[in-house]
Design a protein around this motif. Structure first.
Motif, PDB file in Angstrom:
ATOM      1  N   GLN A  38       0.838  -1.205   0.000  1.00 52.44           N
ATOM      2  CA  GLN A  38       0.000   0.000   0.000  1.00 52.44           C
ATOM      3  C   GLN A  38       0.870   1.250   0.000  1.00 52.44           C
ATOM      4  OE1 GLN A  38      -3.192  -0.125   2.838  1.00 52.44           O
ATOM      5  NE2 GLN A  38      -3.959  -2.039   1.991  1.00 52.44           N
ATOM      6  N   TRP A  94      -8.576  -0.289  -1.598  1.00 56.96           N
ATOM      7  CA  TRP A  94      -7.797   0.789  -0.983  1.00 56.96           C
ATOM      8  C   TRP A  94      -8.361   2.164  -1.378  1.00 56.96           C
ATOM      9  CZ3 TRP A  94      -5.063   4.936  -2.872  1.00 56.96           C
ATOM     10  CH2 TRP A  94      -4.269   5.622  -1.925  1.00 56.96           C
ATOM     11  N   GLN A  98      -9.964   4.960   1.149  1.00 57.42           N
ATOM     12  CA  GLN A  98      -9.387   6.305   1.184  1.00 57.42           C
ATOM     13  C   GLN A  98     -10.461   7.369   0.944  1.00 57.42           C
ATOM     14  OE1 GLN A  98      -5.971   6.663   1.917  1.00 57.42           O
ATOM     15  NE2 GLN A  98      -6.754   8.717   2.280  1.00 57.42           N
TER      16      GLN A  98
END
Ligand code: C2E
Ligand code: MG
Ligand code: MG
Ligand code: MG
Length: 279
Positions: A38, A94, A98
């Motif tokens: 990540q 992800w 976010q």
């Protein structure tokens, strides 16, 4: 400028090199590492403006990737690799997390942004876990579902219209909104539009580019706007770069615009500054 952008950028932006299998493999393995750790990804946000009020009516999340060896790589170059390799699934997770975090932070700081748009590609749309991920996420972050807008291209929807309509209905039942991205370039039948549970058409930038000088592009854009309105959809023009383009779109009755004329995609902290200035 080339220097600032990083030493290896040329390598990746040279289409000849990109078609080279070795380079593709290199991108894929770097991408795999980046997704696993990540690392190197960030989300930028491009404001969407309501033409009549001139106010920000939302922002679109756009992924950026800066690899430590390869430099900055455009989503146009790595999203296809992410799709083919399946890495788009963890990457998409992800991105969504976010977005939810950023939305939560905006709410906590009292800045109003009606919605954030999230792009979904074909492989994500086919993922049986998608609906659960989207619904669990808004619950976990306590986000109003109306403030999440899902962007899908016409071509992704047209690959399997029935399946798409069913999934989109579920998103709509959950009160999320749906935008049809890159509208007008997919050579698809228009008859499906009436059964599509969407909220917004985003007219592809290619119609907007020459709208000032080409009557044909004006006619197509005008046609899309009128059809969209008659179907109860709002219509946004993508890639607006000049005041002259904006004037024509205003005259044609377009609802919203997005483009460098108002703002490029911004890192989150610059988006908050933009929102503060424009509120
Ligand atoms: P898109 O969703 O149609 O995004 C619009 C693209 O046009 C963005 O490029 C944006 O930076 C660019 N753009 C906006 N206004 C202007 C303008 O006035 N002039 C010009 N020349 N360009 C403008 P970007 O960020 O490189 O993204 C390209 C494509 O990559 C997106 O097209 C979308 O299909 C895909 N993509 C980007 N981020 C994501 C993501 O988070 N997930 C997925 N699945 N795909 C993404
Ligand atoms: Mg989009
Ligand atoms: Mg688009
Ligand atoms: Mg596009």
């Amino acid at each position: 400028e080339a220097k600032i952008k990083g030493r290896n950028r040329y390598l990746l932006y040279n289409p000849k090199m990109l078609s080279n299998a070795k380079i593709r493999l290199r991108i894929e393995s770097a991408l795999r590492q980046a997704v696993k750790q990540q690392q190197g990804f960030s989300l930028y946000y491009q404001p969407k403006i309501d033409i009549r009020s001139g106010k920000v009516c939302g922002a679109e999340a756009l992924i950026r990737w800066q690899d430590k060896d390869l430099g900055a790589i455009s989503p146009v170059d790595f999203i296809p690799t992410a799709e083919n390799s399946g890495l788009i699934i963890p990457l998409g997770r992800w991105i969504y997390q976010q977005v939810l975090q950023d939305m939560q932070q905006l709410q906590h700081s009292g800045l109003s942004l009606p919605s954030i748009s999230v792009n979904l590609s074909a492989r994500q749309f086919d993922d049986p876990e998608l609906l659960t991920m989207l619904l669990e996420g808004i619950k976990q972050y306590n986000i109003n579902p109306q403030s999440i807008d899902i962007e899908l291209t016409e071509s992704v929807i047209m690959r399997s219209p029935h399946k798409s309509i069913n999934l989109l209905k579920k998103l709509r039942d959950a009160q999320m909104t749906i935008s049809i991205d890159d509208f007008g370039i997919a050579y698809s039948s228009l008859s499906y539009l009436k059964s599509l549970p969407a909220n917004r058409l985003k007219i592809d930038k290619s119609f907007i580019d020459d709208i000032v000088h080409h009557k044909d592009d004006q006619a197509i854009t005008s046609g899309i706007i009128n059809m969209g309105h008659n179907l109860g959809l709002s219509v946004l023009a993508e890639g607006v770069e000049t005041a002259a383009q904006l004037d024509i779109l205003k005259e044609l009755g377009c609802d919203e615009i997005q483009g460098f004329y108002f703002s490029k995609p911004l890192p989150f902290h610059e988006l908050t500054a933009f929102l503060k200035r424009s509120s």
